[in-house]
Design a protein around this motif. Structure first.
Motif, short mmCIF file in Angstrom:
data_model
loop_
_atom_site.label_atom_id
_atom_site.label_comp_id
_atom_site.label_asym_id
_atom_site.label_seq_id
_atom_site.Cartn_x
_atom_site.Cartn_y
_atom_site.Cartn_z
N LYS A 1 -63.65 -40.36 74.34
CA LYS A 1 -64.43 -41.07 75.35
C LYS A 1 -65.91 -40.87 75.12
O LYS A 1 -66.40 -39.75 74.99
CB LYS A 1 -64.04 -40.57 76.75
N ILE A 2 -66.65 -41.97 75.06
CA ILE A 2 -68.11 -41.95 74.92
C ILE A 2 -68.77 -42.09 76.28
O ILE A 2 -69.74 -41.42 76.60
CB ILE A 2 -68.58 -43.08 73.99
N ALA A 3 -68.24 -42.99 77.09
CA ALA A 3 -68.75 -43.29 78.43
C ALA A 3 -67.65 -44.05 79.15
O ALA A 3 -66.69 -44.48 78.52
CB ALA A 3 -70.03 -44.12 78.35
N GLU B 1 -63.97 -51.73 77.21
CA GLU B 1 -63.13 -52.31 78.24
C GLU B 1 -63.96 -52.97 79.33
O GLU B 1 -64.98 -52.43 79.77
CB GLU B 1 -62.25 -51.24 78.88
N GLN B 2 -63.51 -54.12 79.76
CA GLN B 2 -64.09 -54.79 80.92
C GLN B 2 -62.98 -55.49 81.67
O GLN B 2 -62.24 -56.29 81.10
CB GLN B 2 -65.16 -55.81 80.50
N ALA B 3 -62.85 -55.17 82.95
CA ALA B 3 -61.86 -55.81 83.82
C ALA B 3 -60.45 -55.75 83.24
O ALA B 3 -59.69 -56.72 83.31
CB ALA B 3 -62.26 -57.26 84.11
N ASP C 1 -73.82 -49.88 84.63
CA ASP C 1 -74.28 -48.51 84.43
C ASP C 1 -73.21 -47.62 83.79
O ASP C 1 -73.24 -46.40 83.93
CB ASP C 1 -74.75 -47.86 85.75
N ALA C 2 -72.27 -48.23 83.08
CA ALA C 2 -71.26 -47.44 82.37
C ALA C 2 -71.89 -46.71 81.20
O ALA C 2 -71.51 -45.62 80.85
CB ALA C 2 -70.13 -48.33 81.89
N ILE C 3 -72.86 -47.37 80.58
CA ILE C 3 -73.60 -46.73 79.51
C ILE C 3 -75.01 -47.30 79.54
O ILE C 3 -75.20 -48.48 79.79
CB ILE C 3 -72.94 -46.96 78.14
N PRO D 1 -73.75 -41.40 68.65
CA PRO D 1 -74.51 -42.35 69.46
C PRO D 1 -76.01 -42.04 69.46
O PRO D 1 -76.42 -40.88 69.51
CB PRO D 1 -73.90 -42.18 70.85
N TRP D 2 -76.80 -43.11 69.41
CA TRP D 2 -78.27 -43.03 69.41
C TRP D 2 -78.78 -43.22 70.82
O TRP D 2 -78.31 -44.09 71.55
CB TRP D 2 -78.79 -44.13 68.48
N THR D 3 -79.75 -42.40 71.22
CA THR D 3 -80.26 -42.47 72.60
C THR D 3 -81.75 -42.81 72.64
O THR D 3 -82.40 -42.63 73.66
CB THR D 3 -80.03 -41.13 73.32
#
Length: 205
Positions: free
Chosen positions: A2-4, A22-24, A171-173, A185-187
């Motif tokens: 899991k990333i977010a 994932e969406q809906a 706001d999931a990521i 992951p790059w921030t």
């Protein structure tokens, strides 16, 4: 892994990445890593509470073999449509040679590590895509996550960054996160990531 919320990475390594978005209740896979990742899809989907029947699309960031890995198998066995930028379609189908020109001096240790990982995960047995849809720069794709395409040519003519806009709105990521094909992951922000990629590969477009 899991990333977010709503985003998982297949496997727990950062050598070669493939993501589930994932969406809906529906899922888009972004990149297909290497062929050996196919066996991990069902397990990672289960960790999200989803099954292979929930996968609606596979979107490729470019047409190199370490990104198209299990794409043809997923398309053939599960009927999942695969898409890539129009400039990389022939590369993904195996119709043209790899256009990459190298990046200067090679560090032997990381190169050997990459080659060993690829070999151990089926990277030498990557089937070319028989069918692949295409998209253009600036497109917003009608798949779960509604990724928006920004062309970043250089690594390949059709290399593309995908901004998963719908998840950012939830706001999931954060929109300041980038999920790369290689590495963690790059921030540092989407625009800065795109700028650095274009600068590294000598493109101002």
């Amino acid at each position: 892994m899991k990333i977010a919320p709503g985003i998982h990475r297949i496997g727990n390594n950062s050598m070669i990445n493939a993501y589930l978005v994932e969406q809906a209740g529906e899922v888009t896979i972004i990149d297909a890593g290497v062929s050996g990742f196919y066996k991990d899809i069902t397990r990672e989907l289960a960790a999200m509470g989803r099954t292979p029947a929930d996968v609606r699309a596979l979107v490729l960031t470019h047409g190199h073999t370490d990104h198209i890995g299990f794409a043809e198998r997923l398309r053939r066995e599960r009927g999942v449509p695969v898409s890539v930028h129009e400039a990389d379609a022939a590369l993904a189908r195996g119709e043209v040679p790899n256009p990459a020109k190298g990046y200067g001096p090679v560090r032997l240790g990381p190169l050997l590590g990459f080659l060993w990982f690829t070999l151990a995960h089926g990277g030498l047995r990557t089937p070319k895509l028989h069918e692949v849809a295409t998209f253009g720069d600036g497109a917003t794709l009608d798949v779960p996550g509604t990724p928006r395409v920004t062309l970043t040519p250089g690594h390949t003519p059709g290399s593309a960054a995908l901004h998963v806009a719908s998840l950012a709105r939830l706001d999931a990521i954060s929109a300041d996160h980038v999920l790369p094909g290689h590495g963690d992951p790059w921030t540092g922000g989407v625009q800065e990531a795109i700028r650095q990629v274009r600068q590294r590969h000598g493109s101002s477009s």
